[in-house]
Design an enzyme around this catalytic site. Structure first.
Site, mmCIF file in Angstrom:
data_model
loop_
_atom_site.group_PDB
_atom_site.id
_atom_site.type_symbol
_atom_site.label_atom_id
_atom_site.label_comp_id
_atom_site.label_asym_id
_atom_site.label_seq_id
_atom_site.Cartn_x
_atom_site.Cartn_y
_atom_site.Cartn_z
ATOM 1 N N LYS A 205 18.806 -70.458 -77.307
ATOM 2 C CA LYS A 205 17.708 -71.424 -77.402
ATOM 3 C C LYS A 205 17.491 -71.844 -78.860
ATOM 4 O O LYS A 205 16.410 -71.686 -79.441
ATOM 5 C CB LYS A 205 16.446 -70.839 -76.769
ATOM 6 C CG LYS A 205 15.793 -71.867 -75.837
ATOM 7 C CD LYS A 205 14.820 -71.267 -74.910
ATOM 8 C CE LYS A 205 13.844 -72.292 -74.361
ATOM 9 N NZ LYS A 205 14.398 -73.506 -73.815
ATOM 10 N N GLU A 241 23.908 -79.339 -67.725
ATOM 11 C CA GLU A 241 22.470 -79.089 -67.873
ATOM 12 C C GLU A 241 21.720 -80.405 -68.007
ATOM 13 O O GLU A 241 22.261 -81.386 -68.523
ATOM 14 C CB GLU A 241 22.254 -78.227 -69.128
ATOM 15 C CG GLU A 241 21.128 -77.242 -68.974
ATOM 16 C CD GLU A 241 20.978 -76.295 -70.160
ATOM 17 O OE1 GLU A 241 21.877 -75.474 -70.373
ATOM 18 O OE2 GLU A 241 19.972 -76.403 -70.853
HETATM 19 C C1 COI Z 1 11.008 -74.433 -71.295
HETATM 20 O O1 COI Z 1 11.172 -74.735 -70.121
HETATM 21 O O2 COI Z 1 10.255 -73.509 -71.655
HETATM 22 C C2 COI Z 1 11.735 -75.128 -72.310
HETATM 23 O O3 COI Z 1 12.076 -74.520 -73.279
HETATM 24 C C3 COI Z 1 11.896 -76.548 -72.214
HETATM 25 C C4 COI Z 1 11.050 -77.176 -73.264
HETATM 26 C C5 COI Z 1 11.908 -77.781 -74.291
HETATM 27 C C6 COI Z 1 10.035 -78.074 -72.717
#
Ligand code: COI
Length: 358
Positions: A205, A241
């Site tokens: 991430k 994705e």
């Molecule tokens: C999440 O779903 O927590 C994500 O990280 C997506 C986000 C970028 C809105």
């Protein structure tokens, strides 16, 4: 810890024990979406490169100070996580699988050459953040407190390399539904721009994974689509994705999702949970390479912390458009009801996925 921070921490415990159970003023709890709402406190913990994280603390929510040389600003050395705290009908506040986020942060930190908090430190920090911002956890059924842990190189660096100092910072924000009304998505398959490359950082991430999708998203939205589905960067033939979510397809009794093997797909906590729930429902679950043509014949939906489980209504690729089954009978709806039921305490958590905070 500086004396001034100690003082802040003790004020927090007094304020929140006196305030217990109350809601923040000025919030329309019936109309939460996914937008910025500053809350009361952020959690912060620092560590030098080569050391371990030790003592963190809460400070009032506000702007943070960074040196212009900070590694995060110059070279994007940073990760984020996302998890939710929900309030149950009987007044408990629950986190959903925070250990999974802690493990994913560890994995990403290793990829980006950063120290990471231990699992216990991560969970404790998240809990402290939730408790300090308790009055921002929406009433039952109205949404969740979204918790955003950031791990970043905050030390100064000019020569390209790992920063000398790191900060774990956690903030929180009340949120509702990511895609309004959980409306079925109308996706555009991006045929030129790619989200992740084999051997890159698409499977962790990293903060740097998100801005590169904006261009494709902006162009797709200008054409009336709700979001973008990205293809693999090697063949351009397999689905990987959506900008901010994992994708699943259903064909017959088989639920499939793109495999993690190339390191281009994020190992979503919701993805993992949905695979388990689908197995419990009696479906066969596969993680595999999914050619675009397979998608053009099935039910499809996406998963993520922010989106939970969202149906996909249509997918367009070049001149071709395919529509999918949505609505009450769709598998995505049943999966959503089960997952959100566990998260909000409406259904018994037989899997030990939830962690009570208060
Ligand atoms: C999440 O779903 O927590 C994500 O990280 C997506 C986000 C970028 C809105």
């Amino acid at each position: 810890m500086p004396a001034s921070d100690l003082q802040v921490s003790s004020e927090i415990s007094t304020k929140h024990s006196a305030d217990g159970g109350k809601y923040a003023d000025g919030v329309n709890w019936d109309d939460l979406s996914f937008k910025v709402t500053p809350t009361d406190y952020i959690y912060t913990m620092k560590c030098n490169d080569g050391d371990e994280f030790s003592q963190g603390y809460l400070i009032p929510h506000g702007n943070i100070e960074l040196c212009p040389f900070a590694g995060i600003l110059n070279y994007g050395q940073g990760l984020f996580e996302g998890l939710k705290a929900t309030r149950t009908e009987d007044g408990r506040i629950m986190l959903f699988r925070p250990k999974e986020n802690a493990l994913r942060m560890k994995m990403g930190a290793e990829r980006l050459c950063m120290p990471s908090p231990s699992i216990e430190q991560f969970i404790d920090a998240v809990k402290q953040t939730v408790i300090a911002n308790k009055r921002w956890v929406p009433p039952p059924g109205k949404g969740a407190l979204y918790i955003r842990p950031l791990l970043m190189g905050t030390g100064s660096v000019l020569g390209v390399g790992p920063a000398p100092e790191y900060t774990l910072l956690i903030y929180a924000c009340p949120v509702g539904i990511f895609h309004k009304g959980r409306a079925a998505l109308n996706l555009y398959v991006e045929d030129k721009l790619r989200r992740a490359t084999t051997g890159g950082a698409g499977g962790v991430k990293s903060i740097t994974n998100y801005a590169p999708v904006y261009k494709a998203q902006k162009e797709a939205r200008a054409k009336g689509f709700s979001d973008v589905l990205f293809l693999d960067s090697v063949t351009g033939k397999n689905i990987e994705e959506i900008s901010t979510a994992n994708i699943f397809i259903l064909k017959g009794n088989v639920v499939s999702t793109p495999a993690l093997i190339n390191g281009t797909v994020l190992p979503g906590v919701t993805r993992k949970s949905i695979m388990e729930i689908a197995l419990d429902f009696g479906y066969q679950v596969e993680e595999r390479v999914i050619p675009l043509e397979d998608l053009l014949q099935a039910e499809a939906f996406c998963t993520g912390t922010a989106v939970t489980v969202n149906p996909i209504g249509a997918v367009s690729y070049l001149t071709k458009r395919v529509e999918f089954r949505t609505g009450k009978e769709a598998l995505s709806q049943k999966l959503y009801e089960t997952l959100s039921g566990i998260q909000t305490g409406r259904l018994e958590d037989k899997k030990g996925w939830t962690l009570e905070v208060n």
